[in-house]
Scaffold this motif. Structure first.
Motif, PDB file in Angstrom:
ATOM      1  N   VAL A  53       0.476  16.742 -16.483  1.00 32.15           N
ATOM      2  CA  VAL A  53      -0.923  16.328 -16.339  1.00 32.15           C
ATOM      3  C   VAL A  53      -1.342  16.380 -14.869  1.00 32.15           C
ATOM      4  O   VAL A  53      -2.460  16.796 -14.540  1.00 32.15           O
ATOM      5  CB  VAL A  53      -1.129  14.916 -16.923  1.00 32.15           C
ATOM      6  CG1 VAL A  53      -2.564  14.447 -16.713  1.00 32.15           C
ATOM      7  CG2 VAL A  53      -0.790  14.900 -18.412  1.00 32.15           C
ATOM      8  N   TRP A  54      -0.435  15.975 -13.979  1.00 37.65           N
ATOM      9  CA  TRP A  54      -0.739  16.065 -12.546  1.00 37.65           C
ATOM     10  C   TRP A  54      -0.950  17.515 -12.126  1.00 37.65           C
ATOM     11  O   TRP A  54      -1.869  17.821 -11.368  1.00 37.65           O
ATOM     12  CB  TRP A  54       0.373  15.429 -11.732  1.00 37.65           C
ATOM     13  CG  TRP A  54       0.206  15.619 -10.248  1.00 37.65           C
ATOM     14  CD1 TRP A  54       0.868  16.493  -9.438  1.00 37.65           C
ATOM     15  CD2 TRP A  54      -0.727  14.923  -9.409  1.00 37.65           C
ATOM     16  NE1 TRP A  54       0.417  16.400  -8.148  1.00 37.65           N
ATOM     17  CE2 TRP A  54      -0.557  15.444  -8.095  1.00 37.65           C
ATOM     18  CE3 TRP A  54      -1.676  13.930  -9.631  1.00 37.65           C
ATOM     19  CZ2 TRP A  54      -1.319  14.982  -7.022  1.00 37.65           C
ATOM     20  CZ3 TRP A  54      -2.424  13.484  -8.560  1.00 37.65           C
ATOM     21  CH2 TRP A  54      -2.254  14.009  -7.271  1.00 37.65           C
ATOM     22  N   ASP A  55      -0.096  18.415 -12.628  1.00 35.14           N
ATOM     23  CA  ASP A  55      -0.253  19.843 -12.322  1.00 35.14           C
ATOM     24  C   ASP A  55      -1.602  20.365 -12.825  1.00 35.14           C
ATOM     25  O   ASP A  55      -2.254  21.173 -12.146  1.00 35.14           O
ATOM     26  CB  ASP A  55       0.881  20.651 -12.963  1.00 35.14           C
ATOM     27  CG  ASP A  55       2.235  20.386 -12.312  1.00 35.14           C
ATOM     28  OD1 ASP A  55       2.255  19.890 -11.167  1.00 35.14           O
ATOM     29  OD2 ASP A  55       3.272  20.656 -12.950  1.00 35.14           O
ATOM     30  N   ALA A  56      -2.016  19.891 -14.006  1.00 32.58           N
ATOM     31  CA  ALA A  56      -3.319  20.306 -14.541  1.00 32.58           C
ATOM     32  C   ALA A  56      -4.451  19.770 -13.672  1.00 32.58           C
ATOM     33  O   ALA A  56      -5.458  20.451 -13.453  1.00 32.58           O
ATOM     34  CB  ALA A  56      -3.474  19.808 -15.976  1.00 32.58           C
ATOM     35  N   PHE A  57      -4.282  18.549 -13.160  1.00 31.29           N
ATOM     36  CA  PHE A  57      -5.283  17.988 -12.252  1.00 31.29           C
ATOM     37  C   PHE A  57      -5.406  18.829 -10.987  1.00 31.29           C
ATOM     38  O   PHE A  57      -6.522  19.147 -10.541  1.00 31.29           O
ATOM     39  CB  PHE A  57      -4.902  16.549 -11.884  1.00 31.29           C
ATOM     40  CG  PHE A  57      -5.702  15.966 -10.763  1.00 31.29           C
ATOM     41  CD1 PHE A  57      -7.019  15.569 -10.954  1.00 31.29           C
ATOM     42  CD2 PHE A  57      -5.155  15.831  -9.492  1.00 31.29           C
ATOM     43  CE1 PHE A  57      -7.778  15.045  -9.913  1.00 31.29           C
ATOM     44  CE2 PHE A  57      -5.891  15.311  -8.447  1.00 31.29           C
ATOM     45  CZ  PHE A  57      -7.208  14.916  -8.657  1.00 31.29           C
TER      46      PHE A  57
END
Length: 273
Positions: A53-57
């Motif tokens: 999710v952090w990578d997607a952010f």
């Protein structure tokens, strides 16, 4: 006097509770989330890891291989576009809701005519009439803003009506006895008495509008944070969906905090009168 019981100690303890406890709960939530992912209880397509999710952010907030964010817009741009739609819709819904609330609370015949219609409208989910709005208004901004306005209208109208009806009878009678006109009574007694409950209705209206955002951006919603969530869901891009949900929820918390601050400044007598 012990340090903890001193005024400064009490203020520090209060600040620690208001900031530290939410941060602690967030850390525990992320730890439990990571534990669930590590145990492989669900497929990572359904429940991605916090790192994904952090990578997607990061991906939706930066330029990658010449592509800006998601669908050509950065995350903050999607969010700002949606906030603009919410602002237009809620301002219209709140203004009309307050006007109707004052009228229905003041005049019984107006309440008898419109209250059933507002109750009927309040029970409808946004998707029930969004398709009709598209038929009437097209697929541009008009149906989105109209849907958000309709969603925001009933909570404010109901809250304002209840607040006007609950205005202290002794104060209204005293104002009339002192020679106040109907307008003076409403302006000087009813409106100040109703403001606290009206602010509660406004906060509810903003929350309802936020919950209707994805529905409002169901068609032609890109750019827009709700449209981003919807588009990512179509491709099972769960990390981007979660990024959008977090962005909506976080911005909603900030706006609700600002509304509470405005309420404290505007209605300092709440809870004291």
């Amino acid at each position: 006097m012990t340090p903890a019981s001193s005024p400064r100690g009490r203020r520090s303890s209060k600040v620690l509770s208001r900031i530290g406890l939410p941060v602690l709960s967030l850390i525990i939530f992320i730890a439990l989330w990571q534990l669930v992912v590590s145990l492989k209880i669900w497929n990572e397509t359904l429940v991605p890891a916090p790192g994904a999710v952090w990578d997607a952010f990061v991906q939706t907030s930066t330029t990658n291989d010449g592509v800006r964010g998601y669908a050509g817009k950065y995350l903050y741009e999607h969010l700002l576009i949606s906030l603009e739609r919410i602002a237009y819709g809620t301002v219209i819904g709140i203004a009309v809701g307050i006007a109707f609330g004052l009228l229905m609370g003041t005049f019984g015949k107006v309440r008898a005519v419109f209250e059933p219609w507002i109750t009927f409208l309040r029970t409808l989910p946004p998707l029930a009439y969004f398709s009709l709005l598209i038929i009437w208004l097209g697929i541009n901004e008009e149906p989105k803003i109209t849907l958000l306005a309709i969603a925001a209208f009933p909570p404010v109208a109901v809250a304002t009506t209840s607040a006007v009806l609950a205005a202290p009878q002794s104060l209204t009678e005293a104002a009339k006895a002192l020679g106040g006109s109907k307008f003076d009574v409403i302006k000087d007694v009813v409106v100040p008495s109703a403001l606290p409950e009206t602010f509660t209705g406004i906060r509810l209206a903003v929350g309802v509008a936020y919950s209707s955002l994805v529905a409002a951006e169901l068609v032609n919603g890109l750019p827009g944070i709700g449209g981003m969530v919807r588009d990512a869901a179509n491709y099972n891009n769960t990390p981007v969906v979660l990024v959008g949900i977090v962005a909506i929820g976080t911005s909603g918390l900030i706006i609700d905090g600002l509304l509470q601050l405005i309420e404290r400044k505007t209605v300092p007598w709440r809870g004291r009168a």
